[in-house]
Design a protein around this motif. Structure first.
Motif, PDB file in Angstrom:
ATOM      1  N   GLY A  27       0.792  -1.216   0.000  1.00  0.00           N
ATOM      2  CA  GLY A  27       0.000   0.000   0.000  1.00  0.00           C
ATOM      3  C   GLY A  27       0.827   1.270   0.000  1.00  0.00           C
ATOM      4  O   GLY A  27       0.304   2.352  -0.279  1.00  0.00           O
ATOM      5  N   TRP A  28       2.119   1.165   0.295  1.00  0.00           N
ATOM      6  CA  TRP A  28       3.015   2.323   0.298  1.00  0.00           C
ATOM      7  C   TRP A  28       3.904   2.355  -0.950  1.00  0.00           C
ATOM      8  O   TRP A  28       4.926   3.037  -0.971  1.00  0.00           O
ATOM      9  N   ARG A  29       3.519   1.638  -2.004  1.00  0.00           N
ATOM     10  CA  ARG A  29       4.377   1.502  -3.180  1.00  0.00           C
ATOM     11  C   ARG A  29       4.706   2.848  -3.821  1.00  0.00           C
ATOM     12  O   ARG A  29       5.789   3.007  -4.399  1.00  0.00           O
ATOM     13  N   HIS A  30       3.805   3.821  -3.740  1.00  0.00           N
ATOM     14  CA  HIS A  30       4.075   5.129  -4.349  1.00  0.00           C
ATOM     15  C   HIS A  30       4.977   5.999  -3.473  1.00  0.00           C
ATOM     16  O   HIS A  30       5.512   7.002  -3.944  1.00  0.00           O
ATOM     17  N   GLY A  79       1.244   6.553   9.277  1.00  0.00           N
ATOM     18  CA  GLY A  79       0.195   5.550   9.185  1.00  0.00           C
ATOM     19  C   GLY A  79      -0.984   6.027   8.367  1.00  0.00           C
ATOM     20  O   GLY A  79      -1.340   7.208   8.388  1.00  0.00           O
ATOM     21  N   HIS A  80      -1.598   5.099   7.650  1.00  0.00           N
ATOM     22  CA  HIS A  80      -2.815   5.373   6.881  1.00  0.00           C
ATOM     23  C   HIS A  80      -3.925   4.444   7.355  1.00  0.00           C
ATOM     24  O   HIS A  80      -3.684   3.275   7.641  1.00  0.00           O
ATOM     25  N   VAL A 105      -5.690   8.846  -0.329  1.00  0.00           N
ATOM     26  CA  VAL A 105      -4.955  10.034  -0.745  1.00  0.00           C
ATOM     27  C   VAL A 105      -3.534   9.719  -1.199  1.00  0.00           C
ATOM     28  O   VAL A 105      -3.023  10.339  -2.149  1.00  0.00           O
ATOM     29  N   GLN A 106      -2.860   8.766  -0.571  1.00  0.00           N
ATOM     30  CA  GLN A 106      -1.469   8.476  -0.946  1.00  0.00           C
ATOM     31  C   GLN A 106      -1.373   7.807  -2.308  1.00  0.00           C
ATOM     32  O   GLN A 106      -0.317   7.846  -2.946  1.00  0.00           O
ATOM     33  N   GLU A 114       2.488  12.477  -5.542  1.00  0.00           N
ATOM     34  CA  GLU A 114       3.552  13.477  -5.570  1.00  0.00           C
ATOM     35  C   GLU A 114       3.371  14.511  -4.468  1.00  0.00           C
ATOM     36  O   GLU A 114       4.327  14.860  -3.761  1.00  0.00           O
ATOM     37  N   ALA A 115       2.135  14.996  -4.299  1.00  0.00           N
ATOM     38  CA  ALA A 115       1.883  15.986  -3.249  1.00  0.00           C
ATOM     39  C   ALA A 115       2.054  15.377  -1.869  1.00  0.00           C
ATOM     40  O   ALA A 115       2.605  16.015  -0.956  1.00  0.00           O
ATOM     41  N   VAL A 116       1.587  14.149  -1.692  1.00  0.00           N
ATOM     42  CA  VAL A 116       1.742  13.472  -0.405  1.00  0.00           C
ATOM     43  C   VAL A 116       3.220  13.241  -0.108  1.00  0.00           C
ATOM     44  O   VAL A 116       3.690  13.481   1.013  1.00  0.00           O
ATOM     45  N   ASN A 117       3.975  12.783  -1.103  1.00  0.00           N
ATOM     46  CA  ASN A 117       5.394  12.521  -0.888  1.00  0.00           C
ATOM     47  C   ASN A 117       6.153  13.795  -0.538  1.00  0.00           C
ATOM     48  O   ASN A 117       7.009  13.802   0.352  1.00  0.00           O
TER      49      ASN A 117
END
Length: 287
Positions: A43-46, A103-104, A269-270, A275-278
């Motif tokens: 789930g965190w691949r991006h 955490g998400h 959202v992630q 890009e914005a989240v990162n």
């Protein structure tokens, strides 16, 4: 994210083995990423590539009950205190005295709880579309509209039936829940197939649902301490399951908190605004 940049291993905790994905420099600031329902480390691949590339040492576990991690039986195994203890034990096993925590969804609930009851361990906290467990009951009583949004969690309390419904026809309902709660195109067939392979593991969906069952049935501290670590809450405003007021209520339990809203994003959202989240995470976690 490039898969070869991610290292995989199992970490032995006290009576539990967690599968762990790792990335980034070994001497970077330890940063734990906690996924939610119904995901796993993937789930965190991006986020993994950009965050690791910024110099963070990423520890991305499959939380207990998920993916390749152990699935202990019984609701007591999924008490919020135990889920939080896993995070601290994982940090200990990886030689991280203090760590940054992200955490998400359910991972956000756990992250909030860790920061509240283990303040000496958490340097910085970032939460995506999740609420502090201490605010949910009072918020629900004051906002009946949230009760309607949480109806699915009531269904999850029923024994055995939800497991059959969610996994029937190659988990078609779980696939549909993810697809319909996100912006069109967020989850493609190949990605959903990868999730479905994890859901099909023996006992996986029961363990995942036991997180909900334990939260509803098992007592915990009524008045958790406020979060003292600097905190960033990222919130997709089009979340179909959680009202935006939960973000504001959670912020009130953070002594040094900030809320960043994403008006066009959903619960995911992630995935939808990576890009914005990162950028937000990298700026905050390195501050």
């Amino acid at each position: 994210m490039l898969e070869p940049a991610v290292r995989h291993r199992h970490v032995a905790l006290d009576g539990l083995r967690l599968h762990l994905a790792e990335a980034g420099p070994e001497d970077g600031p330890p940063t734990i990423l906690l996924h939610g329902f119904p995901e796993f480390w993937f789930g965190w691949r991006h986020q993994i590539g950009p965050l690791a590339g910024s110099g963070l040492r990423l520890l991305v576990p499959d939380q207990r009950g998920y993916g390749l991690s152990d699935r202990p039986r019984g609701l007591a195994a999924y008490h919020l205190d135990r889920l939080a203890a896993d995070v601290v034990a994982l940090a200990d096993a990886c030689g991280a005295g203090r760590f940054r925590l992200v955490g998400h969804d359910w991972g956000g609930l756990v992250a909030f709880w860790v920061a509240s009851i283990h303040p000496e361990r958490v340097e910085r906290l970032a939460v995506l579309n999740a609420f502090h467990p201490g605010v949910f009951g009072p918020y629900l009583r004051a906002h009946p509209g949230q009760l309607l949004r949480s109806a699915y969690a009531g269904l999850f309390q029923v024994p055995r039936l939800p497991e059959r419904l969610l996994t029937a026809r190659d988990s078609s309902l779980l696939r549909a829940l993810m697809r319909r709660s996100a912006r069109p195109g967020t989850f493609g067939p190949a990605e959903l197939d990868r999730y479905a392979r994890e859901w099909a593991r023996p006992g996986a969906v029961t363990a995942m649902l036991d997180w909900y069952r334990a939260l509803a049935r098992l007592p915990r501290a009524r008045h958790p301490p406020p979060v003292t670590a600097p905190t960033l809450i990222l919130w997709g405003e089009r979340d179909a399951a959680l009202q935006p007021g939960l973000a504001t209520a959670s912020l009130a339990l953070c002594e040094r908190g900030r809320l960043q809203r994403f008006p066009d994003a959903t619960h995911w959202v992630q995935h939808e605004a990576p890009e914005a989240v990162n950028t937000a995470l990298i700026d905050f976690l390195h501050a």
